[in-house]
Design an enzyme around this catalytic site. Structure first.
Site, PDB file in Angstrom:
ATOM      1  N   PHE A 393       1.108  -1.375   0.393  1.00  0.00           N
ATOM      2  CA  PHE A 393       0.407   0.088  -0.206  1.00  0.00           C
ATOM      3  C   PHE A 393       0.932   1.455  -0.228  1.00  0.00           C
ATOM      4  CE2 PHE A 393      -1.726  -3.134   2.649  1.00  0.00           C
ATOM      5  CZ  PHE A 393      -2.426  -3.909   2.027  1.00  0.00           C
ATOM      6  N   CYS A 394       2.239   1.308  -0.512  1.00  0.00           N
ATOM      7  CA  CYS A 394       2.717   2.372  -0.496  1.00  0.00           C
ATOM      8  C   CYS A 394       3.210   2.865   0.665  1.00  0.00           C
ATOM      9  CB  CYS A 394       2.342   3.805  -1.622  1.00  0.00           C
ATOM     10  SG  CYS A 394       1.768   2.917  -3.145  1.00  0.00           S
ATOM     11  N   ASN A 395       3.416   2.125   1.938  1.00  0.00           N
ATOM     12  CA  ASN A 395       4.121   2.026   2.678  1.00  0.00           C
ATOM     13  C   ASN A 395       4.618   1.267   3.337  1.00  0.00           C
ATOM     14  OD1 ASN A 395       3.699   2.686   5.806  1.00  0.00           O
ATOM     15  ND2 ASN A 395       2.055   3.221   6.376  1.00  0.00           N
TER      16      ASN A 395
END
Length: 764
Positions: A393-395
């Site tokens: 999740f782009c984290n």
């Protein structure tokens, strides 16, 4: 605990019904990715379109009326956050990422200034490290940041440094105490001496369903995206700048509308004085900005404020309670041996709305405690019409922390081939990401129940299987039997039915002659597949090599005969371009008559049949071998023995009236070369293959998707055999192998494949 397992809506019956009526387009789909984007309401879009149709919106540089309307929107946005223009300037951007980039480029650090960021931040925050104006760049752990609430250090220096952290983590919805804003602004950060910090709050995830009160908490900078709140418009966000921090921004580039004067012959310009006018380059997305008014109106109409609670606060209540219901129900799931079904990745137990937003993050576990890959879960969810998010999740920081991966582990996974966004979900049995479900104001309890039902159906074994499989007691496959090519299948029209050959078939430079030579596209030129329209399997083409005709059949319709040789006549050629598997493909339109036949057969207007141009040269990645309109290789080999083995592993076909035949199961895998070997799965070890006198290279395993769950005889979808493949191969959704012809003739001579030819697989 029993109360925690139940859900009570925060809406009235009338409100819930009105909201549900706004999203009838979902039909049977269950949407659970509101952290990705929430959904726009039907009436919201109708109102936007009516406004565009009834009003003349000119360029704001042309029309004062449009400029005034944009100022109204600014006022409305600031009011939503309980502040005003005397406190904050609102700079419109293309989204949170653009806001963070603009801040990174413009923030003026003192000579000893530092850039500090929370490790559990979005990738867009990590990207700021590459362009900030300081070399003193430091990550901060979650625990260290939270300790700042108890720190007693004081700083009296001028502001020289910048810290960025999220109001809510997009990985699992944990909220950070906004008291940190004032504390850090006043006292600095422990370990950084007397440095004063400006605070940038990444509010993208938080403001989607929570109230950011900028009269109470006043970060120096706030970044957000509007589609997270309203669903529409996309590509629009904002950077809010507190008036006390405006002088710390120094912008170099200037675009149209941002200067008092600019000279073409001399390097000279003077920027405008107001911060907003200096920073908004060029023409704003003014029609999108105006559409925000309909977004606010829609939310306030569907979820009206009540005594003491704003619209967004009521939405926060609803999403928190539905998130808690999901969290507790997942936590309670158990296998028959009492092992947990789900591993949750959370920093709270959903006790407090002030500390937790409406996001649940998890992985699914097998009965023995091993992980189910997130790619498999995504496939199974799609079969049940559930839309959710998987990966990191782009984290990467939050993902690494919750999956308990060291830096060395992450690099090892990268070296093993895993990259962001791929389906490489398990490496050495360890997950590379997870599953995220997130909720908006329109999420229903029934959506959560749909998710739970899918997990229970696909992954909870209510009894432990005993006894032998049919494979162990059936002994008709002798070890001395030679592998044979049983059948040749070609698919003249991509994603339509198979044309089965039991004698021989010619090869071309692209594979089987006429295989995947045609494609059906919609009115927008987008190639159709069974993933979108399962009924495509009911169109069954047949090729007559002697007459050079293709006959199309469909239940309940008269056959249609297409003369293939006429498609090469120059006066009839109509070149088109479509996109197949990310490749732009030049193709020939086959005419109105066949287009009408296909549109009627599939009950979809505007369809066209395209034929790949003979001059088109298409390859897959680094391969030198040409392919037709197939996904990635010339041939797909399927072993009947392996399909039989897989069928024995399926616990039951509870969604079907009867167990499918071997032939129908083989059809689901849509292979070109159907072989039979003495041992199941032995094809997985092959590096090269000879069939008769022809030699083929193995290009790798075929990654499977939900299409193998479609009965090719009826178009009916189920969850098997994909579910069993994921379980048996520990999340690796692979079955069958790709082949390419090693020595195709280039002089126009034909080579033929013969059914019943001996197949020899070489493992070296």
């Amino acid at each position: 605990m029993e109360a925690m397992m139940n859900f009570t809506s925060q809406y009235t019956v009338e409100e819930a019904l009105a909201i549900e009526n706004e999203f009838s387009r979902l039909k049977e789909k269950c949407y659970l990715d509101h952290a990705g984007t929430t959904l726009y309401a039907d009436s919201q879009i109708r109102s936007v379109c009516e406004g565009l149709a009834q009003n003349l919106y000119c360029n704001p540089h042309t029309s004062r009326t449009t400029e005034d309307l944009l100022d109204q929107v600014r006022y409305r946005v600031l009011r939503h956050f309980n502040t005003r223009s005397s406190e904050y300037s609102l700079i419109f951007t293309s989204g949170t990422t653009a806001s963070l980039k603009l801040l990174a480029e413009s923030f003026e650090f003192a000579p000893e200034g530092a850039f500090v960021y929370l490790k559990d931040s979005h990738t867009s925050v990590l990207g700021m490290r590459e362009i900030v104006g300081t070399e003193r760049i430091y990550p901060v752990e979650r625990e260290q940041l939270l300790k700042e609430l108890d720190s007693s250090e004081r700083s009296d220096n001028e502001h020289s440094s910048l810290i960025v952290f999220p109001a809510q983590c997009n990985f699992n919805g944990v909220k950070y105490p906004l008291e940190l804003v004032r504390k850090i602004q006043r006292d600095g950060i422990s370990g950084y001496g007397k440095e004063r910090f400006r605070v940038c709050l990444d509010a993208a995830s938080f403001v989607s369903t929570s109230f950011l009160d900028l009269s109470k908490y006043q970060p120096d900078f706030v970044c957000l995206s509007f589609y997270k709140i309203f669903g529409y418009p996309t590509g629009l966000g904002a950077l809010l700048v507190h008036h006390t921090a405006a002088d710390q921004l120094r912008k170099k580039y200037y675009g149209g509308g941002t200067v008092k004067i600019a000279m073409a012959g001399r390097i000279f310009h003077v920027k405008r004085d107001p911060l907003v006018e200096r920073f908004e380059d060029g023409t704003l997305a003014f029609t999108s900005i105006i559409a925000l008014l309909q977004g606010f109106e829609t939310l306030e109409r569907l979820v009206p404020s009540t005594a003491g609670l704003r619209t967004i606060e009521r939405i926060s209540q609803q999403t928190f309670h539905i998130g808690r219901y999901c969290y507790n129900r997942l936590k309670a799931l158990r296998h028959s041996n009492e092992n947990a079904v789900v591993k949750l990745y959370h920093d709270t137990g959903f006790e407090d709305r002030g500390l937790q937003g409406g996001i649940v993050n998890f992985n699914i576990l097998h009965e023995d405690g091993t992980y189910v890959g997130f790619a498999e879960v995504s496939y199974m969810a799609s079969l049940h019409n559930i839309l959710l998010r998987t990966g990191c999740f782009c984290n990467p920081g939050a993902c690494q922390r919750h999956l308990q991966l060291s830096d060395e582990d992450v690099l090892k996974q990268f070296d093993a081939g895993h990259v962001c966004g791929d389906a490489n979900d398990l490496i050495d049995g360890q997950p590379t990401g997870s599953v995220r479900v997130s909720f908006g104001y329109m999420t229903r309890k029934e959506d959560i129940d749909c998710l739970l039902e899918m997990i229970e159906k696909c992954y909870i074994r209510k009894t432990i299987a005993n006894g032998f499989t049919r494979t162990q007691i059936v002994s008709k496959y002798k070890s001395h039997d030679q592998p044979r090519l049983k059948m040749i299948c070609l698919f003249p029209i991509k994603s339509c039915g198979a044309f089965k050959v039991t004698t021989r078939w010619p090869l071309s430079r692209r594979g089987l002659k006429h295989d995947r030579e045609f494609v059906i596209v919609d009115e927008n030129g987008v190639a159709l597949t069974q993933k979108k329209l399962a009924e495509m399997c009911l169109i069954r083409p047949q090729i007559n090599v002697k007459t050079n005709e293709m006959t199309l059949s469909h239940p309940g319709m008269a056959d249609f005969v297409l003369q293939l040789d006429l498609l090469g006549e120059s006066q009839r050629i109509k070149l088109c371009q479509t996109k197949v598997c990310q490749d732009n493909v030049q193709a020939i339109d086959c005419g109105d008559q066949v287009a009408e036949w296909i549109s009627v057969a599939l009950q979809t207007s505007g369809l066209r049949l395209l034929k790949q141009s003979d001059e088109e040269v298409r390859t897959f990645q680094q391969s030198k071998q040409e392919i037709a309109l197939a996904n990635q290789a010339q041939f797909l080999l399927i072993n009947q023995a392996s399909v039989r083995w897989l069928a024995d592993k399926v616990p039951d076909w509870d969604e079907l009236h009867e167990e499918p035949t071997l032939e129908s199961l083989v059809d689901r895998f849509r292979g070109n070369l159907i072989v039979e070997t003495p041992k199941s799965m032995e094809e997985c070890d092959w590096k090269r293959v000879t069939i008769g006198y022809l030699e083929f290279a193995v290009d790798g395993p075929c990654s499977r998707c939900q299409m193998i769950c479609i009965d090719q005889g009826t178009g009916v979808k189920a969850t098997e055999p994909l579910r069993t493949i994921g379980r048996e191969f520990k999340g690796k959704m692979r079955f069958g192998i790709y082949l390419s012809h090693v020595n195709p003739l280039r002089d126009g001579s034909e080579q033929w494949l013969y059914c019943n030819s001996v197949v020899e697989g070489l493992s070296e």
